[in-house]
Design a protein around this motif. Structure first.
Motif, PDB file in Angstrom:
ATOM      1  N   ALA A 300       0.840  -1.202   0.000  1.00  0.00           N
ATOM      2  CA  ALA A 300       0.000   0.000   0.000  1.00  0.00           C
ATOM      3  C   ALA A 300       0.872   1.248   0.000  1.00  0.00           C
ATOM      4  O   ALA A 300       0.971   1.950   1.018  1.00  0.00           O
ATOM      5  CB  ALA A 300      -0.928  -0.009   1.215  1.00  0.00           C
ATOM      6  N   ILE A 302       0.485   4.167  -1.361  1.00  0.00           N
ATOM      7  CA  ILE A 302      -0.241   5.422  -1.118  1.00  0.00           C
ATOM      8  C   ILE A 302      -0.460   5.617   0.379  1.00  0.00           C
ATOM      9  O   ILE A 302      -0.207   6.693   0.929  1.00  0.00           O
ATOM     10  CB  ILE A 302      -1.603   5.418  -1.858  1.00  0.00           C
ATOM     11  CG1 ILE A 302      -1.386   5.461  -3.365  1.00  0.00           C
ATOM     12  CG2 ILE A 302      -2.438   6.623  -1.417  1.00  0.00           C
ATOM     13  CD1 ILE A 302      -2.669   5.442  -4.166  1.00  0.00           C
ATOM     14  N   LEU A 303      -0.931   4.556   1.037  1.00  0.00           N
ATOM     15  CA  LEU A 303      -1.183   4.637   2.479  1.00  0.00           C
ATOM     16  C   LEU A 303       0.106   4.902   3.245  1.00  0.00           C
ATOM     17  O   LEU A 303       0.161   5.755   4.132  1.00  0.00           O
ATOM     18  CB  LEU A 303      -1.832   3.341   2.964  1.00  0.00           C
ATOM     19  CG  LEU A 303      -2.196   3.276   4.452  1.00  0.00           C
ATOM     20  CD1 LEU A 303      -3.214   4.357   4.793  1.00  0.00           C
ATOM     21  CD2 LEU A 303      -2.739   1.897   4.818  1.00  0.00           C
ATOM     22  N   GLY A 304       1.166   4.157   2.900  1.00  0.00           N
ATOM     23  CA  GLY A 304       2.457   4.346   3.575  1.00  0.00           C
ATOM     24  C   GLY A 304       2.976   5.759   3.397  1.00  0.00           C
ATOM     25  O   GLY A 304       3.458   6.383   4.349  1.00  0.00           O
ATOM     26  N   LEU A 306       1.208   8.509   2.648  1.00  0.00           N
ATOM     27  CA  LEU A 306       0.349   9.454   3.369  1.00  0.00           C
ATOM     28  C   LEU A 306       0.679   9.485   4.854  1.00  0.00           C
ATOM     29  O   LEU A 306       0.787  10.556   5.462  1.00  0.00           O
ATOM     30  CB  LEU A 306      -1.124   9.072   3.178  1.00  0.00           C
ATOM     31  CG  LEU A 306      -1.804   9.487   1.868  1.00  0.00           C
ATOM     32  CD1 LEU A 306      -3.169   8.832   1.762  1.00  0.00           C
ATOM     33  CD2 LEU A 306      -1.935  11.004   1.774  1.00  0.00           C
ATOM     34  N   ILE A 307       0.848   8.286   5.429  1.00  0.00           N
ATOM     35  CA  ILE A 307       1.093   8.202   6.871  1.00  0.00           C
ATOM     36  C   ILE A 307       2.453   8.784   7.236  1.00  0.00           C
ATOM     37  O   ILE A 307       2.556   9.669   8.102  1.00  0.00           O
ATOM     38  CB  ILE A 307       0.989   6.741   7.351  1.00  0.00           C
ATOM     39  CG1 ILE A 307      -0.463   6.247   7.242  1.00  0.00           C
ATOM     40  CG2 ILE A 307       1.480   6.612   8.796  1.00  0.00           C
ATOM     41  CD1 ILE A 307      -0.624   4.776   7.543  1.00  0.00           C
ATOM     42  N   ALA A 410       2.646  10.445  -0.624  1.00  0.00           N
ATOM     43  CA  ALA A 410       1.888   9.417  -1.341  1.00  0.00           C
ATOM     44  C   ALA A 410       2.330   9.340  -2.802  1.00  0.00           C
ATOM     45  O   ALA A 410       2.507   8.245  -3.356  1.00  0.00           O
ATOM     46  CB  ALA A 410       0.393   9.719  -1.250  1.00  0.00           C
TER      47      ALA A 410
END
Length: 466
Positions: A300, A302-304, A306-307, A410
């Motif tokens: 993931a 995008i998730l990684g 973003l976080i 992201a």
């Protein structure tokens, strides 16, 4: 810049008076206090003082942002005024550590180990950036510059050698800093670190592709002759063991025999323990950690992105960002590059952009000036004045920077942007990115230059309308 005595007196009073100061020192830009009671600090009065650009508390220290050059004059005036006596950074750390919980102490320990070696690593990153420009295809021509102009090849080769030295002998740097932090002799730490990358050992970077692993036979026990190039955990734990053994021996061996016995015994015992147990176990743990982090961003991205892109600035406030230095170095050693550090560079830019936008939001001339100068500082990789002096003071600016940083994180995570080393965060950060990733990184950079600026202006206008 001259320092007004009245301003220094106001700083002392704002932090609770001289009786509330247990110890004080300073770094390049900040006064660092170990206060007896941080509840006595009057932050509003403190941040209205002309010399003060911001303040924050972290790792048990209360820090006041003053600015490069000026902070030294303020500190000297404060020492003369209060009679508290000059303290070293270690004195402040020791005093502040008394207030920390176990997790905070662990984070502080990692920071104490990695911050002293950071200049060498950042320098290596900048030099590797120059090497990337000379050897990367598609930057100036379809081929690499050294292929079009072969006379530059040896010049690039020497730069690469100088740049790689800090990473090839990384355990030596960590060993020096870690053993010193744990109370042992730094020189023995250097020897320990270099021992773990001795040329007689199989290079760790060739471990996975090797058909046969050389071994020692210790009375029937096979021990792999493998080095730990680019590894962080083995030398960290080995350094702790070495320091504990050395301290124990110095307490028990008479002074007359310490030179002959302490270092040889400490290194010999630590060496055997390192190759038999510490090295193999921590090498496996390091690979698991690396695999988990890489796996998350592969599954993931995008998730990684973003976080991590969004959380990095809040992590700086807590001091927890120092723990990721070890992860970056582990990724570089294990995979040849880190996808985390590029997001750090973009986070710095986002904080600078938000501070720059505050110039157009604020009316106070002092704060407008602070916003402009701190933005330039953040663009060059030093975010404290922007983050603590401007953006956190006006939370919407800090939130705007986080949003921009998260979006940029992201984007570059999906694109697989990596850096072969840790460099200078901010606008010069692209030099430490693999040239083939420059396009995606510049898109991320554009996001951090536009999104925080627009959001800060919008939030600022909405704030005025209320």
């Amino acid at each position: 810049m001259s320092v007004k005595k009245e301003s220094v007196e106001k700083i002392v009073q704002a932090v609770g008076g001289k009786d509330n100061i247990a110890a004080a020192t300073h770094c390049v830009t900040r006064l660092r206090f170990a206060l007896k009671d941080e509840g006595k600090v009057d932050k509003e009065s403190l941040e209205n003082i002309d010399l003060v650009k911001g303040s924050f508390s972290t790792n048990g220290q209360f820090q006041v942002v003053i600015g490069q050059g000026t902070v030294d004059k303020v500190y000297k005036e404060m020492v003369a005024m209060t009679g508290i006596g000059e303290s070293s950074k270690q004195d402040i750390k020791d005093e502040a550590a008394k207030k920390l919980n176990p997790i905070q102490r662990a984070i502080k320990t990692l920071a104490d180990i990695f911050i002293p070696i950071l200049p060498a690593i950042v320098t290596a990153g900048l030099l590797m950036g120059i090497n990337n420009i000379l050897t990367g295809p598609g930057i100036f021509f379809d081929e690499a510059l050294i292929e079009v102009y072969p006379q530059w090849a040896d010049f690039a080769s020497i730069i690469n050698l100088i740049a790689n030295t800090a990473f090839v002998f990384l355990p030596g740097l960590i060993g020096w800093s870690a053993v010193n932090r744990f109370g042992g002799s730094p020189l023995l730490g250097i020897v320990l670190g270099l021992m773990l990358v001795h040329p007689d050992l199989m290079n760790a970077w060739g471990y996975g592709a090797a058909d046969e692993i050389p071994t020692w036979n210790l009375f029937g026990l096979d021990v792999q002759k493998v080095g730990y190039q680019g590894q962080v955990l083995p030398v960290l734990l080995a350094s702790y063991v070495l320091a504990r053994i050395e301290i124990a021996l110095r307490k028990r061996i008479p002074d007359a025999f310490q030179l002959l016995l302490v270092a040889p015994i400490a290194l010999l015992v630590t060496g055997f323990i390192s190759f038999i147990a510490i090295g193999p176990i921590t090498f496996a743990i390091g690979n698991v950690i690396t695999g988990a982090v890489v796996g998350l961003f592969e599954i993931a991205p995008i998730l990684g992105g973003l976080i991590y892109g969004g959380l990095y600035a809040p992590l700086v406030i807590t001091g927890m960002h120092h723990t990721f230095l070890a992860v970056d170095l582990q990724l570089i050693g294990s995979t040849g590059g880190t996808f985390l550090w590029p997001m750090v560079a973009l986070s710095n830019i986002a904080q600078g952009t938000a501070a720059l936008a505050m110039m157009f939001v604020l009316k106070d001339e002092k704060l407008k000036s602070l916003s402009g100068t701190s933005a330039v500082s953040a663009y060059l990789g030093i975010t404290e004045p922007a983050m603590f002096g401007v953006n956190l003071r006006f939370r919407f600016a800090f939130i705007s920077a986080i949003i921009g940083s998260a979006l940029a994180g992201a984007v570059i995570s999906v694109a697989g942007v990596k850096a072969p080393s840790i460099g200078v965060g901010g606008l010069p950060g692209f030099l430490s990115i693999f040239p083939q990733n420059w396009g995606a990184f510049f898109i991320g950079m554009a996001i951090t230059l536009v999104v925080p600026f627009v959001l800060t202006l919008l939030f600022g206008k909405l704030r005025k309308q209320k």
